[in-house]
Design an enzyme around this catalytic site. Structure first.
Site, mmCIF file in Angstrom:
data_model
loop_
_atom_site.group_PDB
_atom_site.id
_atom_site.type_symbol
_atom_site.label_atom_id
_atom_site.label_comp_id
_atom_site.label_asym_id
_atom_site.label_seq_id
_atom_site.Cartn_x
_atom_site.Cartn_y
_atom_site.Cartn_z
ATOM 1 N N ASP A 19 2.410 156.782 42.112
ATOM 2 C CA ASP A 19 2.121 156.112 43.375
ATOM 3 C C ASP A 19 3.071 154.938 43.606
ATOM 4 O OD1 ASP A 19 0.774 155.676 45.739
ATOM 5 O OD2 ASP A 19 -0.840 154.524 44.828
ATOM 6 N N ASN A 67 -2.190 165.086 51.257
ATOM 7 C CA ASN A 67 -0.906 164.568 51.724
ATOM 8 C C ASN A 67 -0.382 165.255 52.982
ATOM 9 O OD1 ASN A 67 0.438 163.816 48.399
ATOM 10 N ND2 ASN A 67 -0.724 162.540 49.817
#
Length: 241
Positions: A19, A67
């Site tokens: 991330d 996503n």
């Protein structure tokens, strides 16, 4: 820090939620895709460090089922990046003894990308030094749902008795059925959540949340976390001796 100490006390399987790519790029006034490109280069360093750090299994979260909600430009750029990564890294992964597997739902992915994934898996299937698993269009809940469907089909076909179904049975239908459960899950960028990643498999994993953004996550950061892991007492539901 001696590698032999990490091998003795460290995890065999590490999973990483990579991330912070977008924030890393924005901090530099660049588009988010620039951060993803930097993140892809970081993957190489971390994979290459695994043998000396005693890590045989590494699973990385590349693209989640959620996503797809990102902008079309970012999603398209990521898919292009995945194709380029496979093309660029395939021979080096092969030569470095890395076996590559992909987990996740492939049905929504471009057929050309899926074929590249299949070929990379086939190319590296004899390797055994490092097992690199890439979670692509992956979500923990989605994985369990798909596994349950496969299990239900076996029951409906009479090949599996419902009375014989237990946790171990379901695990055989998961994408990760050929892998050991992760011992350690790392999330970079300072976020302290698991984001639907390996929900079933991480039931007894240790977690480490680091503020370091993924493009800045070096071998030294990795080694330090692994060293700290060796000091933890893992009881798996039992009590201390």
């Amino acid at each position: 820090m001696a590698a032999k100490d990490i091998r003795a006390n460290g995890p065999a399987h590490v999973a990483i939620i990579m991330d912070g790519n977008g924030r890393w790029a924005q901090m530099r006034g660049r588009p988010r895709l620039y951060g993803h490109q930097a993140g892809a280069r970081r993957v190489r360093e971390i994979v290459e460090s695994c043998p000396s750090l005693g890590i045989r299994y590494l699973t990385i979260f590349a693209f989640s089922t959620e996503n797809w909600k990102r902008t079309q430009a970012e999603v398209t750029g990521l898919m292009t990046l995945f194709r380029r990564y496979i093309q660029k890294e395939a021979q080096e992964l092969l030569q470095n003894g890395v076996r590559v597997r992909f987990i996740g739902d492939r049905d929504r992915l471009d057929p050309k990308l899926v074929e590249m994934m299949r070929r990379l898996e086939e190319l590296t299937e004899a390797n055994d030094l490092v097992h690199l698993t890439i979670a692509l269009n992956y979500g923990g809940r989605d994985e369990v749902a798909r596994a349950t469907k496969r299990l239900a089909r076996e029951v409906a076909a009479g090949r599996l008795d419902p009375e014989d179904v237990d946790a171990e049975t379901l695990a055989h239908f998961l994408d990760t059925c050929l892998l050991p459960d992760p011992d350690l899950v790392i999330r970079t960028s300072g976020e302290a959540r698991i984001s639907n990643f390996l929900l079933w498999q991480s039931a007894y994993a240790e977690y480490e949340f680091t503020p370091v953004l993924w493009p800045d996550f070096t071998r030294d950061h990795f080694a330090e976390i692994l060293d700290n892991f060796g000091t933890r007492e893992r009881r798996f539901g039992a009590v201390s001796a």
